[in-house]
Design an enzyme around this catalytic site. Structure first.
Site, PDB file in Angstrom:
ATOM      1  CB  SER A  17     -17.771 -15.618  49.252  1.00 55.37           C
ATOM      2  OG  SER A  17     -17.973 -17.003  49.081  1.00 55.37           O
TER       3      SER A  17
ATOM      4  CE1 TYR B 273     -17.977 -14.171  43.942  1.00 50.77           C
ATOM      5  CE2 TYR B 273     -17.653 -15.972  45.494  1.00 50.77           C
ATOM      6  CZ  TYR B 273     -18.302 -14.807  45.125  1.00 50.77           C
ATOM      7  OH  TYR B 273     -19.277 -14.280  45.949  1.00 50.77           O
TER       8      TYR B 273
ATOM      9  CE  LYS C 169     -17.381 -11.051  46.031  1.00 47.76           C
ATOM     10  NZ  LYS C 169     -18.051  -9.733  46.164  1.00 47.76           N
TER      11      LYS C 169
END
Length: 332
Positions: free
Chosen positions: A131, A155, A159
């Site tokens: 992302s 997050y 990632k």
């Protein structure tokens, strides 16, 4: 010889789109070569949403469970998939609120999947979904694909760690890895989720359906966007890409459309009229604003374009694709 395909997070919106696209094909390009599609293993915590697809295509094998379950991992290992599309994730705000859950799903499950790949007879092509949240920048600035990732969320951090694992596992020959850093995907089908960027779909999807939508950020915020259709296309393009074309760099920052929230609302007005626009209610949320303003408002991605990845043409096209997809669903 047929190639089996594994999709994790198969009941999610991108997973289901990819599964639908694969189900419509007999062959797929894998690492530059045409392969006949064998079984398609669809893994998710709940695969009920895939029941109709599986009923129409006997190649689809639904597997309910998590990648933390040894029984699921053993079934994957026994299938010897030649292609793995790893989409399972806990999204941004949820990973921020529940740290251990984010670590288990976004990182530990990836480690478990790589360990399965180490036992396979041949290294599979593995697509890992990352992302733009791996980046941070001052006040929503423009960056390029070579910018050093400095995530400002759990997050994004999880990632980024996954990206590094994919690169190293590829170097070791366990997999043929390709990481896709997805733009914010809009307009997502379905209902709002726990992603900090959920509003980017909600302010279009809900008003066009006659429902109220909350806008938690300012209209000057810029977003790096891709349609669901472009996201699905990028997954298939990544599978087809020859490993040599990556030149050792397995991470691909996908191109997108840079647009302000205000421009999105202008296009909403053109599409749905003033009545739709009135359904967007401004309700500032400092926590959401803080997260999304640390994301780049535009990412220049010449390498990704050079090796064959495309962006949408603009926000008008993205919303038109959503309207068309919604109309098709309503007519069955």
């Amino acid at each position: 010889m047929k190639t089996d395909i594994l999709i994790t997070g198969a009941a999610g919106f991108i997973g289901k789109m990819v599964l639908t696209a694969l189900s419509a094909q007999r062959q797929i390009s894998v690492d530059g070569s045409a392969k006949e599609i064998g079984n398609i293993l669809a893994v998710d915590l709940n695969t009920d949403a895939l029941q109709d697809l599986a009923a129409r295509d006997r190649r689809i094998q639904r597997i309910n469970g998590s990648l933390g379950d040894p029984a699921v991992l053993n079934r994957i290992s026994a299938a010897e998939p030649g292609v793995i599309i790893h989409l399972a994730a806990v999204v941004s705000s949820a990973a921020e609120a529940e740290f251990q859950l984010g670590m288990d799903v976004n990182l530990n499950a990836t480690i478990g999947l790589i360990n399965v790949c180490r036992r396979l007879k041949a290294p599979p092509v593995l697509i890992f979904s990352s992302s733009v949240a791996v980046f941070s920048c001052a006040n929503n600035d423009t960056i390029d694909e070579d910018t050093l990732p400095r995530p400002m969320s759990s997050y994004g951090t999880q990632k980024l760690m996954g990206e590094l694992l994919i690169r190293d596992a590829s170097r070791k020959g366990f997999i043929r890895g390709r990481t896709l850093r997805f733009p914010t995907v809009s307009v997502r089908p379905g209902k709002p989720n726990a992603a900090a960027s959920s509003f980017a779909s909600g302010i279009i999807r809900e008003p066009l359906a006659g429902l109220e939508a909350i806008l938690p950020v300012g209209k000057d915020l810029r977003l790096h966007l891709a349609s669901p259709e472009r996201a699905c296309e990028s997954v298939l393009a990544a599978i087809a890409l020859q490993q040599d074309a990556l030149e050792g760099e397995t991470t691909i920052t996908l191109p997108g459309v840079s647009v302000t929230v205000g421009e999105m609302l202008d296009t909403l007005r053109k599409t749905g009229g003033e009545e739709a626009l009135r359904l967007v209610v401004a309700k500032p949320d400092a926590a959401v604003e803080r997260i999304v303003r640390s994301w780049p408002g535009e990412i220049l991605a010449p390498r990704a374009r050079r090796i064959g990845f495309r962006s949408d043409e603009g926000i008008d096209q993205i919303i038109a694709l959503h309207v068309g997809a919604t109309a098709m669903q309503e007519t069955g």
